[in-house]
Design a protein around this motif. Structure first.
Motif, PDB file in Angstrom:
ATOM      1  N   UNK A 169       0.865  -1.194   0.000  1.00 34.56           N
ATOM      2  CA  UNK A 169       0.000   0.000   0.000  1.00 34.56           C
ATOM      3  C   UNK A 169       0.892   1.231   0.000  1.00 34.56           C
ATOM      4  N   UNK A 170       0.730   2.058  -1.016  1.00 37.38           N
ATOM      5  CA  UNK A 170       1.571   3.247  -1.181  1.00 37.38           C
ATOM      6  C   UNK A 170       0.723   4.513  -1.118  1.00 37.38           C
ATOM      7  N   UNK A 171       1.166   5.476  -0.330  1.00 40.48           N
ATOM      8  CA  UNK A 171       0.512   6.782  -0.277  1.00 40.48           C
ATOM      9  C   UNK A 171       1.424   7.800  -0.936  1.00 40.48           C
ATOM     10  N   UNK A 172       0.883   8.573  -1.873  1.00 39.79           N
ATOM     11  CA  UNK A 172       1.660   9.628  -2.521  1.00 39.79           C
ATOM     12  C   UNK A 172       1.175  10.977  -1.997  1.00 39.79           C
ATOM     13  N   UNK A 173       1.981  11.590  -1.171  1.00 36.10           N
ATOM     14  CA  UNK A 173       1.654  12.886  -0.571  1.00 36.10           C
ATOM     15  C   UNK A 173       2.338  13.974  -1.381  1.00 36.10           C
ATOM     16  N   UNK A 174       1.594  15.017  -1.720  1.00 36.16           N
ATOM     17  CA  UNK A 174       2.204  16.074  -2.513  1.00 36.16           C
ATOM     18  C   UNK A 174       1.257  17.212  -2.822  1.00 36.16           C
ATOM     19  N   UNK A 185       4.356   2.051   2.281  1.00 30.73           N
ATOM     20  CA  UNK A 185       5.276   3.025   1.697  1.00 30.73           C
ATOM     21  C   UNK A 185       4.587   4.385   1.610  1.00 30.73           C
ATOM     22  N   UNK A 186       5.341   5.442   1.894  1.00 26.13           N
ATOM     23  CA  UNK A 186       4.835   6.806   1.706  1.00 26.13           C
ATOM     24  C   UNK A 186       5.864   7.570   0.894  1.00 26.13           C
ATOM     25  N   UNK A 187       5.398   8.226  -0.157  1.00 29.93           N
ATOM     26  CA  UNK A 187       6.268   9.041  -1.005  1.00 29.93           C
ATOM     27  C   UNK A 187       5.826  10.491  -0.892  1.00 29.93           C
ATOM     28  N   UNK A 188       6.739  11.374  -0.527  1.00 28.01           N
ATOM     29  CA  UNK A 188       6.425  12.799  -0.425  1.00 28.01           C
ATOM     30  C   UNK A 188       7.115  13.568  -1.536  1.00 28.01           C
ATOM     31  N   UNK A 189       6.335  14.396  -2.218  1.00 27.38           N
ATOM     32  CA  UNK A 189       6.879  15.285  -3.238  1.00 27.38           C
ATOM     33  C   UNK A 189       6.253  16.655  -2.990  1.00 27.38           C
ATOM     34  N   UNK A 190       6.899  17.422  -2.146  1.00 27.97           N
ATOM     35  CA  UNK A 190       6.399  18.734  -1.753  1.00 27.97           C
ATOM     36  C   UNK A 190       7.536  19.750  -1.754  1.00 27.97           C
ATOM     37  N   UNK A 223      -1.777   2.129  -5.047  1.00 24.65           N
ATOM     38  CA  UNK A 223      -1.357   3.515  -4.855  1.00 24.65           C
ATOM     39  C   UNK A 223      -2.536   4.457  -4.623  1.00 24.65           C
ATOM     40  N   UNK A 224      -2.413   5.283  -3.599  1.00 18.60           N
ATOM     41  CA  UNK A 224      -3.427   6.284  -3.285  1.00 18.60           C
ATOM     42  C   UNK A 224      -2.846   7.667  -3.512  1.00 18.60           C
ATOM     43  N   UNK A 225      -3.533   8.458  -4.319  1.00 16.38           N
ATOM     44  CA  UNK A 225      -3.086   9.817  -4.630  1.00 16.38           C
ATOM     45  C   UNK A 225      -3.625  10.772  -3.574  1.00 16.38           C
ATOM     46  N   UNK A 226      -2.718  11.348  -2.783  1.00 18.48           N
ATOM     47  CA  UNK A 226      -3.110  12.303  -1.744  1.00 18.48           C
ATOM     48  C   UNK A 226      -2.526  13.685  -2.033  1.00 18.48           C
ATOM     49  N   UNK A 227      -2.510  14.028  -3.325  1.00 20.52           N
ATOM     50  CA  UNK A 227      -1.997  15.329  -3.731  1.00 20.52           C
ATOM     51  C   UNK A 227      -3.002  16.437  -3.467  1.00 20.52           C
TER      52      UNK A 227
END
Length: 225
Positions: free
Chosen positions: A36-41, A106-111, A72-76
Protein backbone atom coordinates in the motif's frame (compact mmCIF):
# COMPACT_ATOMS: atom_id res chain seq x y z
CA UNK A 1 7.53 -55.27 11.15
CA UNK A 2 8.85 -56.33 7.79
CA UNK A 3 11.53 -54.29 6.07
CA UNK A 4 9.22 -53.70 3.09
CA UNK A 5 6.62 -52.12 5.35
CA UNK A 6 9.26 -49.98 7.03
CA UNK A 7 10.49 -48.67 3.68
CA UNK A 8 6.90 -47.91 2.62
CA UNK A 9 6.28 -45.94 5.81
CA UNK A 10 9.55 -44.03 5.41
CA UNK A 11 8.69 -43.33 1.78
CA UNK A 12 5.30 -41.93 2.73
CA UNK A 13 6.91 -39.74 5.38
CA UNK A 14 9.33 -38.29 2.85
CA UNK A 15 6.49 -37.56 0.41
CA UNK A 16 4.52 -35.80 3.16
CA UNK A 17 7.53 -33.69 4.09
CA UNK A 18 8.05 -32.67 0.47
CA UNK A 19 4.39 -31.81 0.03
CA UNK A 20 4.36 -29.85 3.26
CA UNK A 21 7.47 -27.95 2.18
CA UNK A 22 5.85 -27.04 -1.12
CA UNK A 23 2.70 -25.92 0.62
CA UNK A 24 4.63 -23.61 2.93
CA UNK A 25 6.49 -22.03 0.03
CA UNK A 26 3.30 -21.49 -1.88
CA UNK A 27 1.62 -20.00 1.16
CA UNK A 28 4.55 -17.66 1.73
CA UNK A 29 4.32 -16.48 -1.85
CA UNK A 30 0.59 -16.00 -1.68
CA UNK A 31 0.97 -14.18 1.62
CA UNK A 32 3.09 -11.48 0.05
CA UNK A 33 0.55 -8.70 0.08
CA UNK A 34 0.36 -5.91 -2.42
CA UNK A 35 2.21 -2.94 -0.96
CA UNK A 36 0.00 0.00 0.00
CA UNK A 37 1.57 3.25 -1.18
CA UNK A 38 0.51 6.78 -0.28
CA UNK A 39 1.66 9.63 -2.52
CA UNK A 40 1.65 12.89 -0.57
CA UNK A 41 2.20 16.07 -2.51
CA UNK A 42 0.81 19.11 -4.26
CA UNK A 43 -0.50 19.71 -7.79
CA UNK A 44 2.48 17.87 -9.27
CA UNK A 45 1.15 14.79 -7.51
CA UNK A 46 -2.58 15.38 -7.93
CA UNK A 47 -2.20 15.66 -11.71
CA UNK A 48 -3.27 19.28 -12.08
CA UNK A 49 -3.67 20.38 -15.72
CA UNK A 50 -3.58 16.82 -17.05
CA UNK A 51 -6.46 15.75 -19.27
CA UNK A 52 -7.14 12.68 -17.14
CA UNK A 53 -5.47 12.90 -13.70
CA UNK A 54 -7.05 9.59 -12.70
CA UNK A 55 -4.99 7.86 -15.39
CA UNK A 56 -2.11 10.24 -16.12
CA UNK A 57 -0.95 11.51 -12.72
CA UNK A 58 2.27 9.98 -11.49
CA UNK A 59 0.55 8.00 -8.68
CA UNK A 60 -1.89 6.51 -11.20
CA UNK A 61 0.92 5.58 -13.57
CA UNK A 62 2.96 4.20 -10.65
CA UNK A 63 0.16 1.78 -9.83
CA UNK A 64 -0.09 0.73 -13.47
CA UNK A 65 3.59 0.07 -14.10
CA UNK A 66 3.87 -1.88 -10.84
CA UNK A 67 1.63 -4.53 -12.44
CA UNK A 68 -0.58 -4.69 -9.37
CA UNK A 69 2.31 -5.10 -6.91
CA UNK A 70 1.47 -1.65 -5.53
CA UNK A 71 -1.87 -0.22 -4.48
CA UNK A 72 -1.36 3.51 -4.85
CA UNK A 73 -3.43 6.28 -3.28
CA UNK A 74 -3.09 9.82 -4.63
CA UNK A 75 -3.11 12.30 -1.74
CA UNK A 76 -2.00 15.33 -3.73
CA UNK A 77 -3.36 18.74 -2.71
CA UNK A 78 -2.98 21.51 -5.32
CA UNK A 79 -1.09 24.47 -3.91
CA UNK A 80 -0.05 22.65 -0.73
CA UNK A 81 3.03 23.61 1.26
CA UNK A 82 5.17 21.85 3.84
CA UNK A 83 5.36 25.14 5.71
CA UNK A 84 2.81 25.36 8.50
CA UNK A 85 2.59 29.10 7.84
CA UNK A 86 2.19 28.58 4.10
CA UNK A 87 -0.86 29.84 2.25
CA UNK A 88 -2.18 26.27 1.82
CA UNK A 89 -0.45 24.12 4.46
CA UNK A 90 -0.71 20.39 3.85
CA UNK A 91 -1.02 20.14 7.61
CA UNK A 92 -4.63 21.31 7.47
CA UNK A 93 -5.73 19.03 4.62
CA UNK A 94 -8.19 16.16 4.74
CA UNK A 95 -5.60 14.21 2.76
CA UNK A 96 -3.21 14.30 5.71
CA UNK A 97 -6.01 13.05 7.96
CA UNK A 98 -6.50 10.21 5.49
CA UNK A 99 -2.79 9.39 5.57
CA UNK A 100 -2.71 9.35 9.37
CA UNK A 101 -5.67 6.98 9.54
CA UNK A 102 -4.18 4.60 6.97
CA UNK A 103 -1.83 1.63 7.26
CA UNK A 104 0.60 2.21 4.39
CA UNK A 105 3.70 0.18 3.64
CA UNK A 106 5.28 3.03 1.70
CA UNK A 107 4.84 6.81 1.71
CA UNK A 108 6.27 9.04 -1.01
CA UNK A 109 6.42 12.80 -0.43
CA UNK A 110 6.88 15.29 -3.24
CA UNK A 111 6.40 18.73 -1.75
CA UNK A 112 8.19 22.06 -1.76
CA UNK A 113 7.34 23.82 -5.01
CA UNK A 114 4.68 26.06 -3.47
CA UNK A 115 6.89 26.85 -0.51
CA UNK A 116 8.95 28.98 -2.92
CA UNK A 117 6.11 31.42 -3.60
CA UNK A 118 6.78 35.00 -2.52
CA UNK A 119 4.03 34.79 0.11
CA UNK A 120 5.64 31.67 1.61
CA UNK A 121 9.33 32.36 1.05
CA UNK A 122 9.40 34.71 4.04
CA UNK A 123 9.00 31.61 6.23
CA UNK A 124 11.60 29.47 4.46
CA UNK A 125 13.77 29.24 7.59
CA UNK A 126 11.08 26.96 9.02
CA UNK A 127 10.94 24.67 5.98
CA UNK A 128 13.38 22.04 7.24
CA UNK A 129 11.90 22.01 10.73
CA UNK A 130 8.34 21.60 9.44
CA UNK A 131 9.39 18.92 6.95
CA UNK A 132 11.18 16.92 9.65
CA UNK A 133 8.12 17.12 11.88
CA UNK A 134 5.90 15.88 9.05
CA UNK A 135 8.19 12.91 8.46
CA UNK A 136 8.41 12.08 12.16
CA UNK A 137 4.64 11.98 12.46
CA UNK A 138 4.35 9.65 9.46
CA UNK A 139 7.11 7.42 10.83
CA UNK A 140 5.01 6.85 13.94
CA UNK A 141 2.17 5.21 12.02
CA UNK A 142 1.48 1.69 13.36
CA UNK A 143 2.31 0.11 10.00
CA UNK A 144 5.88 1.45 10.18
CA UNK A 145 5.94 2.68 6.58
CA UNK A 146 9.09 3.10 4.54
CA UNK A 147 9.28 6.76 3.60
CA UNK A 148 10.77 8.34 0.48
CA UNK A 149 11.37 12.07 0.01
CA UNK A 150 11.52 13.35 -3.55
CA UNK A 151 13.58 16.27 -4.73
CA UNK A 152 11.58 19.13 -6.19
CA UNK A 153 11.40 19.01 -10.01
CA UNK A 154 13.03 21.99 -11.74
CA UNK A 155 10.95 24.96 -12.82
CA UNK A 156 11.40 25.92 -16.46
CA UNK A 157 9.41 29.13 -16.32
CA UNK A 158 9.41 31.56 -13.41
CA UNK A 159 5.88 32.35 -12.23
CA UNK A 160 4.25 35.64 -11.11
CA UNK A 161 3.86 34.07 -7.65
CA UNK A 162 7.62 33.93 -7.25
CA UNK A 163 8.22 30.22 -7.87
CA UNK A 164 11.64 29.91 -9.46
CA UNK A 165 14.21 27.25 -10.20
CA UNK A 166 16.76 28.98 -7.99
CA UNK A 167 14.50 28.73 -4.96
CA UNK A 168 13.47 25.18 -5.84
CA UNK A 169 17.13 24.15 -5.98
CA UNK A 170 17.73 25.62 -2.51
CA UNK A 171 14.82 23.73 -0.98
CA UNK A 172 15.79 20.50 -2.73
CA UNK A 173 19.06 20.55 -0.78
CA UNK A 174 17.06 20.99 2.40
CA UNK A 175 14.87 18.00 1.46
CA UNK A 176 18.05 15.97 1.00
CA UNK A 177 19.13 17.00 4.51
CA UNK A 178 15.71 16.10 5.94
CA UNK A 179 16.09 12.61 4.47
CA UNK A 180 19.51 12.26 6.10
CA UNK A 181 18.32 13.47 9.51
CA UNK A 182 15.19 11.32 9.55
CA UNK A 183 16.78 8.19 8.11
CA UNK A 184 14.45 8.16 5.13
CA UNK A 185 15.35 7.67 1.47
CA UNK A 186 15.95 10.54 -0.93
CA UNK A 187 14.75 10.21 -4.51
CA UNK A 188 16.35 12.44 -7.14
CA UNK A 189 13.68 13.39 -9.65
CA UNK A 190 15.51 16.58 -10.57
CA UNK A 191 18.30 15.26 -12.79
CA UNK A 192 15.91 13.56 -15.22
CA UNK A 193 14.08 16.82 -15.84
CA UNK A 194 16.96 19.23 -16.30
CA UNK A 195 16.82 20.86 -19.73
CA UNK A 196 13.60 18.98 -20.48
CA UNK A 197 10.92 21.70 -20.70
CA UNK A 198 8.89 19.55 -23.10
CA UNK A 199 7.98 17.31 -20.17
CA UNK A 200 6.10 20.19 -18.55
CA UNK A 201 2.78 21.67 -19.57
CA UNK A 202 3.55 25.17 -18.37
CA UNK A 203 7.13 24.89 -17.21
CA UNK A 204 5.90 23.78 -13.80
CA UNK A 205 3.37 20.94 -14.01
CA UNK A 206 4.45 17.69 -15.68
CA UNK A 207 2.81 16.39 -18.84
CA UNK A 208 1.51 12.82 -18.88
CA UNK A 209 4.95 11.75 -20.10
CA UNK A 210 6.62 13.78 -17.38
CA UNK A 211 4.38 12.23 -14.74
CA UNK A 212 5.21 8.84 -16.19
CA UNK A 213 8.90 9.54 -15.76
CA UNK A 214 8.36 10.45 -12.09
CA UNK A 215 6.44 7.19 -11.67
CA UNK A 216 9.34 5.21 -13.17
CA UNK A 217 11.89 6.91 -10.91
CA UNK A 218 9.78 6.28 -7.81
CA UNK A 219 9.14 2.68 -8.85
CA UNK A 220 12.87 1.97 -9.17
CA UNK A 221 13.52 3.44 -5.73
CA UNK A 222 10.77 1.40 -4.10
CA UNK A 223 11.86 -1.83 -5.79
CA UNK A 224 15.50 -1.33 -4.76
CA UNK A 225 14.61 -0.72 -1.11
Amino acid sequence: MKMKQIFMILGCAVVLLVLNSCTVKTSDKDARKTLAVLCIGDSLTSGYKLVSPGKQSYPSQLGKISQHSLTVTNLGVPGATILKKGDIPYWLSEELDTALSSHPDVIVLLLGTNDTKDCNWQYREQFTEDYIEMVRILQQLPSGPQIFLCSIPPVHNATPSGISNERVAQLTEEVREVARVTGTQFIDVTTSFENMPKLFIDGLHPTASGAGRIAEIVMKAVVKS
